[in-house]
Scaffold this motif. Structure first.
Motif, PDB file in Angstrom:
ATOM      1  N   ALA A 161       5.155  -7.038   0.023  1.00 48.26           N
ATOM      2  CA  ALA A 161       5.537  -5.710  -0.459  1.00 48.26           C
ATOM      3  C   ALA A 161       5.612  -4.671   0.645  1.00 48.26           C
ATOM      4  CB  ALA A 161       4.547  -5.242  -1.538  1.00 48.26           C
ATOM      5  N   GLY A 162       4.944  -4.913   1.778  1.00 50.53           N
ATOM      6  CA  GLY A 162       4.891  -3.925   2.844  1.00 50.53           C
ATOM      7  C   GLY A 162       3.621  -3.092   2.748  1.00 50.53           C
ATOM      8  N   ALA A 163       3.199  -2.568   3.900  1.00 46.99           N
ATOM      9  CA  ALA A 163       1.927  -1.838   3.959  1.00 46.99           C
ATOM     10  C   ALA A 163       1.977  -0.567   3.122  1.00 46.99           C
ATOM     11  CB  ALA A 163       1.588  -1.498   5.408  1.00 46.99           C
ATOM     12  N   ARG A 164       3.082   0.172   3.188  1.00 43.87           N
ATOM     13  CA  ARG A 164       3.179   1.445   2.462  1.00 43.87           C
ATOM     14  C   ARG A 164       3.024   1.234   0.964  1.00 43.87           C
ATOM     15  NH1 ARG A 164       7.873   4.192   0.390  1.00 43.87           N
ATOM     16  NH2 ARG A 164       7.652   6.488   0.370  1.00 43.87           N
ATOM     17  N   ALA A 165       3.754   0.290   0.415  1.00 38.53           N
ATOM     18  CA  ALA A 165       3.688   0.039  -1.025  1.00 38.53           C
ATOM     19  C   ALA A 165       2.313  -0.469  -1.433  1.00 38.53           C
ATOM     20  CB  ALA A 165       4.763  -0.968  -1.430  1.00 38.53           C
ATOM     21  N   SER A 214      -5.850  -1.542  -0.612  1.00 36.13           N
ATOM     22  CA  SER A 214      -5.335  -0.464   0.230  1.00 36.13           C
ATOM     23  C   SER A 214      -6.021  -0.334   1.584  1.00 36.13           C
ATOM     24  CB  SER A 214      -5.435   0.870  -0.513  1.00 36.13           C
ATOM     25  OG  SER A 214      -6.760   1.134  -0.908  1.00 36.13           O
ATOM     26  N   VAL A 215      -7.314  -0.627   1.674  1.00 37.64           N
ATOM     27  CA  VAL A 215      -8.030  -0.347   2.918  1.00 37.64           C
ATOM     28  C   VAL A 215      -7.536  -1.219   4.068  1.00 37.64           C
ATOM     29  CG1 VAL A 215     -10.278  -0.426   4.056  1.00 37.64           C
ATOM     30  CG2 VAL A 215     -10.078   0.557   1.776  1.00 37.64           C
ATOM     31  N   GLY A 216      -7.344  -2.515   3.837  1.00 37.74           N
ATOM     32  CA  GLY A 216      -6.908  -3.408   4.911  1.00 37.74           C
ATOM     33  C   GLY A 216      -5.603  -2.977   5.560  1.00 37.74           C
ATOM     34  N   PRO A 217      -4.513  -2.816   4.782  1.00 42.41           N
ATOM     35  CA  PRO A 217      -3.256  -2.378   5.404  1.00 42.41           C
ATOM     36  C   PRO A 217      -3.336  -0.979   5.994  1.00 42.41           C
ATOM     37  CG  PRO A 217      -3.043  -2.513   3.013  1.00 42.41           C
ATOM     38  CD  PRO A 217      -4.322  -3.181   3.376  1.00 42.41           C
ATOM     39  N   ALA A 218      -4.117  -0.087   5.388  1.00 43.02           N
ATOM     40  CA  ALA A 218      -4.259   1.261   5.955  1.00 43.02           C
ATOM     41  C   ALA A 218      -4.944   1.198   7.315  1.00 43.02           C
ATOM     42  CB  ALA A 218      -5.047   2.158   4.998  1.00 43.02           C
ATOM     43  N   LEU A 219      -5.988   0.407   7.436  1.00 44.90           N
ATOM     44  CA  LEU A 219      -6.660   0.259   8.729  1.00 44.90           C
ATOM     45  C   LEU A 219      -5.733  -0.361   9.767  1.00 44.90           C
ATOM     46  CD1 LEU A 219     -10.215  -0.963   7.646  1.00 44.90           C
ATOM     47  CD2 LEU A 219      -9.581   1.294   8.500  1.00 44.90           C
ATOM     48  N   THR A 220      -4.921  -1.325   9.346  1.00 42.20           N
ATOM     49  CA  THR A 220      -3.968  -1.927  10.272  1.00 42.20           C
ATOM     50  C   THR A 220      -2.963  -0.891  10.763  1.00 42.20           C
ATOM     51  OG1 THR A 220      -4.177  -4.064   9.153  1.00 42.20           O
ATOM     52  CG2 THR A 220      -2.244  -3.745  10.548  1.00 42.20           C
ATOM     53  N   LEU A 221      -2.480  -0.031   9.860  1.00 44.52           N
ATOM     54  CA  LEU A 221      -1.551   1.024  10.256  1.00 44.52           C
ATOM     55  C   LEU A 221      -2.197   1.962  11.268  1.00 44.52           C
ATOM     56  CD1 LEU A 221       0.067   1.949   6.818  1.00 44.52           C
ATOM     57  CD2 LEU A 221       1.156   0.739   8.715  1.00 44.52           C
ATOM     58  N   ILE A 222      -3.470   2.298  11.059  1.00 49.24           N
ATOM     59  CA  ILE A 222      -4.165   3.198  11.977  1.00 49.24           C
ATOM     60  C   ILE A 222      -4.316   2.560  13.347  1.00 49.24           C
ATOM     61  CG2 ILE A 222      -6.414   4.261  12.444  1.00 49.24           C
ATOM     62  CD1 ILE A 222      -6.606   4.772   9.404  1.00 49.24           C
ATOM     63  N   VAL A 223      -4.808   1.322  13.381  1.00 50.69           N
ATOM     64  CA  VAL A 223      -5.062   0.647  14.651  1.00 50.69           C
ATOM     65  C   VAL A 223      -3.772   0.448  15.439  1.00 50.69           C
ATOM     66  CG1 VAL A 223      -5.827  -1.518  15.697  1.00 50.69           C
ATOM     67  CG2 VAL A 223      -7.176  -0.473  13.870  1.00 50.69           C
ATOM     68  N   THR A 224      -2.691   0.062  14.756  1.00 52.89           N
ATOM     69  CA  THR A 224      -1.433  -0.206  15.467  1.00 52.89           C
ATOM     70  C   THR A 224      -0.733   1.066  15.921  1.00 52.89           C
ATOM     71  OG1 THR A 224      -0.303  -0.343  13.329  1.00 52.89           O
ATOM     72  CG2 THR A 224      -1.038  -2.411  14.317  1.00 52.89           C
ATOM     73  N   SER A 225      -1.130   2.238  15.396  1.00 54.95           N
ATOM     74  CA  SER A 225      -0.520   3.481  15.841  1.00 54.95           C
ATOM     75  C   SER A 225      -1.277   4.115  16.997  1.00 54.95           C
ATOM     76  CB  SER A 225      -0.442   4.481  14.674  1.00 54.95           C
ATOM     77  OG  SER A 225      -1.730   4.884  14.261  1.00 54.95           O
ATOM     78  N   LEU A 226      -2.394   3.521  17.407  1.00 52.95           N
ATOM     79  CA  LEU A 226      -3.224   4.069  18.476  1.00 52.95           C
ATOM     80  C   LEU A 226      -2.930   3.398  19.813  1.00 52.95           C
ATOM     81  CD1 LEU A 226      -6.656   4.083  16.616  1.00 52.95           C
ATOM     82  CD2 LEU A 226      -5.303   6.094  17.171  1.00 52.95           C
ATOM     83  N   ARG A 227      -3.094   4.149  20.896  1.00 50.90           N
ATOM     84  CA  ARG A 227      -3.062   3.538  22.229  1.00 50.90           C
ATOM     85  C   ARG A 227      -4.328   2.710  22.410  1.00 50.90           C
ATOM     86  NH1 ARG A 227      -1.612   8.922  23.523  1.00 50.90           N
ATOM     87  NH2 ARG A 227      -3.765   9.321  24.176  1.00 50.90           N
ATOM     88  N   PRO A 228      -4.272   1.592  23.156  1.00 49.62           N
ATOM     89  CA  PRO A 228      -5.478   0.793  23.367  1.00 49.62           C
ATOM     90  C   PRO A 228      -6.637   1.603  23.930  1.00 49.62           C
ATOM     91  CG  PRO A 228      -3.539  -0.407  24.101  1.00 49.62           C
ATOM     92  CD  PRO A 228      -3.070   0.966  23.747  1.00 49.62           C
ATOM     93  N   ALA A 243       0.456  11.815  -1.892  1.00 43.30           N
ATOM     94  CA  ALA A 243       0.556  12.275  -0.509  1.00 43.30           C
ATOM     95  C   ALA A 243       0.881  11.121   0.429  1.00 43.30           C
ATOM     96  CB  ALA A 243      -0.758  12.944  -0.088  1.00 43.30           C
ATOM     97  N   ALA A 244       0.228   9.974   0.222  1.00 45.75           N
ATOM     98  CA  ALA A 244       0.510   8.805   1.066  1.00 45.75           C
ATOM     99  C   ALA A 244       1.946   8.345   0.880  1.00 45.75           C
ATOM    100  CB  ALA A 244      -0.462   7.675   0.719  1.00 45.75           C
ATOM    101  N   LEU A 245       2.437   8.378  -0.359  1.00 48.41           N
ATOM    102  CA  LEU A 245       3.818   7.982  -0.627  1.00 48.41           C
ATOM    103  C   LEU A 245       4.793   8.893   0.107  1.00 48.41           C
ATOM    104  CD1 LEU A 245       5.598   6.048  -2.311  1.00 48.41           C
ATOM    105  CD2 LEU A 245       5.584   7.779  -4.116  1.00 48.41           C
ATOM    106  N   ALA A 246       4.448  10.186   0.189  1.00 49.95           N
ATOM    107  CA  ALA A 246       5.337  11.143   0.855  1.00 49.95           C
ATOM    108  C   ALA A 246       5.246  11.083   2.370  1.00 49.95           C
ATOM    109  CB  ALA A 246       5.004  12.564   0.373  1.00 49.95           C
ATOM    110  N   ILE A 247       4.042  10.806   2.901  1.00 43.23           N
ATOM    111  CA  ILE A 247       3.823  10.883   4.353  1.00 43.23           C
ATOM    112  C   ILE A 247       4.144   9.574   5.057  1.00 43.23           C
ATOM    113  CG2 ILE A 247       2.102  11.272   6.155  1.00 43.23           C
ATOM    114  CD1 ILE A 247       0.638  13.112   4.190  1.00 43.23           C
ATOM    115  N   LEU A 248       3.666   8.450   4.496  1.00 44.49           N
ATOM    116  CA  LEU A 248       3.850   7.169   5.187  1.00 44.49           C
ATOM    117  C   LEU A 248       5.324   6.823   5.276  1.00 44.49           C
ATOM    118  CD1 LEU A 248       0.984   4.986   3.655  1.00 44.49           C
ATOM    119  CD2 LEU A 248       1.186   5.737   6.028  1.00 44.49           C
ATOM    120  N   PRO A 249       5.803   6.438   6.458  1.00 47.63           N
ATOM    121  CA  PRO A 249       7.210   6.048   6.602  1.00 47.63           C
ATOM    122  C   PRO A 249       7.448   4.667   5.996  1.00 47.63           C
ATOM    123  CG  PRO A 249       6.052   5.720   8.668  1.00 47.63           C
ATOM    124  CD  PRO A 249       5.064   6.366   7.735  1.00 47.63           C
ATOM    125  N   THR A 250       8.679   4.389   5.645  1.00 49.74           N
ATOM    126  CA  THR A 250       9.006   3.074   5.102  1.00 49.74           C
ATOM    127  C   THR A 250       8.823   1.989   6.150  1.00 49.74           C
ATOM    128  OG1 THR A 250      11.323   3.512   5.631  1.00 49.74           O
ATOM    129  CG2 THR A 250      10.599   3.980   3.385  1.00 49.74           C
TER     130      THR A 250
END
Length: 498
Positions: free
Chosen positions: A322-326, A368-382, A475-482
Motif C-alpha cells: 500500500a505504501g508508507a503514506r497510506a 503506523s509506527v514502523g513505516p513512520a519511523l522508516t520515513l524519519i530515518v531515511t529523511s535524515l543525514r547519517p 494532517a498526515a494525509l495532507a503533509i506526507l508526499p505520495t
C-alpha cells in the motif's frame, strides 16, 4: 543467530526495558507510599521524574550520540539506566527514588537514539524497514505488559523488585554491546557543541513538559502551572531563533521543511497522545468502573498488546503493497476508531467493547509506527541520525504526557460535573480515588451514581482522544508526499577549533 540479529535482539531488549519503565511503576503507588511513608503527590513526582528527564534530555543526548558514536553512547545509556534501577530498588527515601527515576530517564535518553544509530549502521535499507516494523510491538508490549508484570511482582515481593528486574536485562545488553556491536568512528561533527542552544532547549522542554505532566495536579497552584508553560514556550521560541542564526545548530531545523520528516513526526505525535491517554484511562475504567484489582486491570490491557503484535508482524507486507503514506494514515484512522469504540464502551462500562477498542488501537499503532519511523530515518543525514530520531522521540514523550494530562483532565472534569449533580449523596472527598472509597462501596444508589460519573468522564475523555487521532490522520494525509522526499540539503557549517 547472525551478528546483526544479535544486535537487533540486544537493542530491542533494552527498548522493552525503557518502555516498560513508563508504566510498571503505576501499579506500585500504594506499596511505595506505605514503604516510604510518602504522600501520593510525592510518589507521583517520582513517576513523572522519569518522563520529564527523558523528554527534556533526548535531543541533547541525541547530539552526544552523533559525536560519541553509537556503541559508546549505547553502553553509556544502558549502564546509567541499570545503575539507576539498582538505586531505585533499594531507595531509602522519596528523594532517593526521584533521583533514581531521573537517572533512568537520562539513561533512556541515550538508549533510544543509539538504537536508531545502530540500525542505521548495522542494517541494510531493506533490513531496517523490516526491523523498524517491530518497533511498535516492542514499545507497546512494554507499556501493556509493564503493569501486569508489576502486579505479579508486588503480590510476592517489595516495591523495589519492579526496578530490580532491569538489572539482569541491562547486564545482558552490556554483554551484547561488548561482543556484537562493531567499533566505529563517529561521523565528523563540529568540535564545539551548541551550548546556548542546549541550555535553551533543555529549559524549554523541561518547563513545557512539567506544565503538561502536572496539568492535572491539584496540589500545584494554577499560576505555577501556567508559569511553567509560559517559560517553556518562551525558551523554545528563543531556541528556534538562536538555531536559525548559529552556524553549528544542535539540530538543523531545516528538516521540518521536508514533508516526509514533518508528516511522520506529526503522525506519531497524535498517535502517542491518544495511545498514552488510552492506557491511562483503561486503568480507570477497569479499577473504578468495574472494581478490578491492579493485577486484573493490567491484564485487561493485553488486547492492546495482541493488536500491536499482529499488526507489527504484517506491517512490512502491508507497507510494501500500500505504501508508507497510506499505511501510516490507515493506522492513525484505526487508532481514532479504537478511541471511539472505547468511548462507546464507557457509555455503559462494558469491558468486551473496551477490549475491542484496545485491540483496534494496538492494530493502528502496529501499522503506523514502523513505516513512520522508516520515513524519519531515511529523511535524515547519517551524521544527524541520533539527534534527528531524538526529535521524534521527544515529541512522542511530550505528546504522550500530554495525552495523559489532557484526557485525564477531561475525565476528571466530566466525572466531577456529573457527581456534583447527584442528589442525596454523602459529601465527596473531591478526588475520584477518595470518592471511590466513600461512594462505590456505599448504598446501591451511591454506587450507581459513582459508576455513572466515571462513565461520563471516560466518555468525554475518549472522544477527545478520537478527535486528536483523527486530526493527526488528516494532517498526515495532507503533509506526507505520495513519494518519500529526499534528504534535506545540509546547511553549511563552520568547523570550530578546540
Amino acid at each position: 543467530m547472525s551478528r546483526s540479529g544479535g544486535v537487533v535482539a540486544t537493542a530491542y531488549l533494552s527498548l522493552f526495558m525503557v518502555s516498560a519503565d513508563n508504566s510498571i511503576i503505576n501499579t506500585a503507588v500504594p506499596s511505595i507510599s506505605a514503604a516510604l511513608g510518602a504522600s501520593t503527590p510525592a510518589v507521583q513526582l517520582a513517576i513523572d521524574a522519569y518522563m520529564l528527564v527523558f523528554a527534556s534530555s533526548l535531543i541533547i543526548a541525541g547530539g552526544a550520540v552523533d559525536r560519541m558514536g553509537v556503541r559508546r553512547s549505547y553502553a553509556l545509556g544502558v549502564g546509567v539506566f541499570t545503575a539507576a534501577s539498582l538505586l531505585g530498588a533499594f531507595a531509602p527515601s522519596v528523594p532517593a527514588l526521584v533521583l533514581s527515576r531521573a537517572g533512568m530517564g537520562i539513561g533512556a535518553a541515550f538508549i533510544v537514539p543509539s538504537i536508531f544509530g545502530l540500525f542505521a549502521t548495522e542494517l541494510t535499507d531493506d533490513g531496517r524497514r523490516r526491523v523498524l516494523a517491530l518497533w511498535p510491538a516492542v514499545v507497546g508490549l512494554g507499556v501493556a505488559i509493564g503493569p501486569v508484570l508489576g502486579g505479579l511482582l508486588l503480590t510476592r515481593f517489595w516495591y523495589g523488585s519492579i526496578f530490580l528486574i532491569n538489572v539482569p536485562v541491562g547486564v545482558v545488553a552490556l554483554i551484547g554491546t561488548a561482543t556484537l556491536i562493531r567499533r566505529r568512528e563517529p561521523v565528523s561533527t563540529p568540535a564545539r557543541p551548541d551550548l546556548v542552544g542546549a541550555v535553551l532547549l533543555l529549559t524549554g522542554v523541561a518547563a513545557l513538559a512539567s506544565a503538561i505532566i502536572f496539568a492535572a495536579d491539584g496540589g500545584l497552584p494554577g499560576w505555577l502551572r501556567c508559569a511553567f508553560g509560559a517559560a517553556g514556550l518562551l525558551a523554545l521560541i528563543g531556541y528556534t531563533a538562536h538555531e536559525r542564526r548559529t552556524d553549528r545548530p544542535l539540530f538543523d531545523l531545516g528538516y521540518f521543511r521536508v514533508r516526509t520528516f514533518t508528516g511522520a513526526v506529526v503522525a506519531m505525535s497524535g498517535l502517542f497522545f491518544a495511545l498514552f491517554g488510552t492506557v491511562f484511562l483503561a486503568g480507570q475504567f477497569t479499577q473504578y468502573g468495574l472494581g478490578w484489582s491492579p493485577l486484573a486491570a493490567g491484564a485487561g490491557l493485553l488486547p492492546l498488546a495482541v493488536g500491536l503484535t499482529v499488526a507489527s508482524v504484517s506491517c512490512a507486507a502491508v507497507t510494501a503493497r500500500a505504501g508508507a503514506r497510506a499505511t501510516v494514515v490507515t493506522g492513525l484512522g484505526l487508532g481514532a476508531a479504537g478511541c471511539a469504540l472505547c468511548a462507546l464502551a464507557a457509555a455503559d462500562l462494558r469491558y468486551p467493547l473496551l477490549a475491542t477498542g484496545l485491540l483496534c488501537c494496538g492494530l493502528g499503532m502496529g501499522l503506523s509506527v514502523g513505516p513512520a519511523l522508516t520515513l524519519i530515518v531515511t529523511s535524515l543525514r547519517p551524521a544527524d541520525s541520533g539527534v534527528g530520531s531524538s526529535v521524534n522521540a521527544m515529541f512522542q514523550q511530550i505528546c504522550g504526557a500530554g495525552g495523559v494530562a489532557v484526557m485525564g483532565l477531561v475525565f476528571s472534569a466530566g466525572y466531577g460535573s456529573r457527581i456534583a449533580s447527584a442528589p442525596g449523596l454523602p459529601a465527596a472527598a473531591g478526588s475520584i480515588g477518595d470518592d471511590h472509597e466513600l461512594l462505590a462501596h456505599g448504598s446501591g444508589q451511591a454506587t450507581a451514581w459513582f459508576a455513572d460519573a466515571v462513565s461520563s468522564g471516560l466518555l468525554a475523555a475518549w472522544i477527545t482522544g478520537a478527535v486528536v487521532a483523527a486530526v493527526a490522520a488528516l494532517a498526515a494525509l495532507a503533509i506526507l508526499p505520495t513519494a518519500p522526499s529526499t534528504r534535506v540539503t545540509p546547511r553549511p557549517r563552520k568547523v570550530n577549533a578546540l
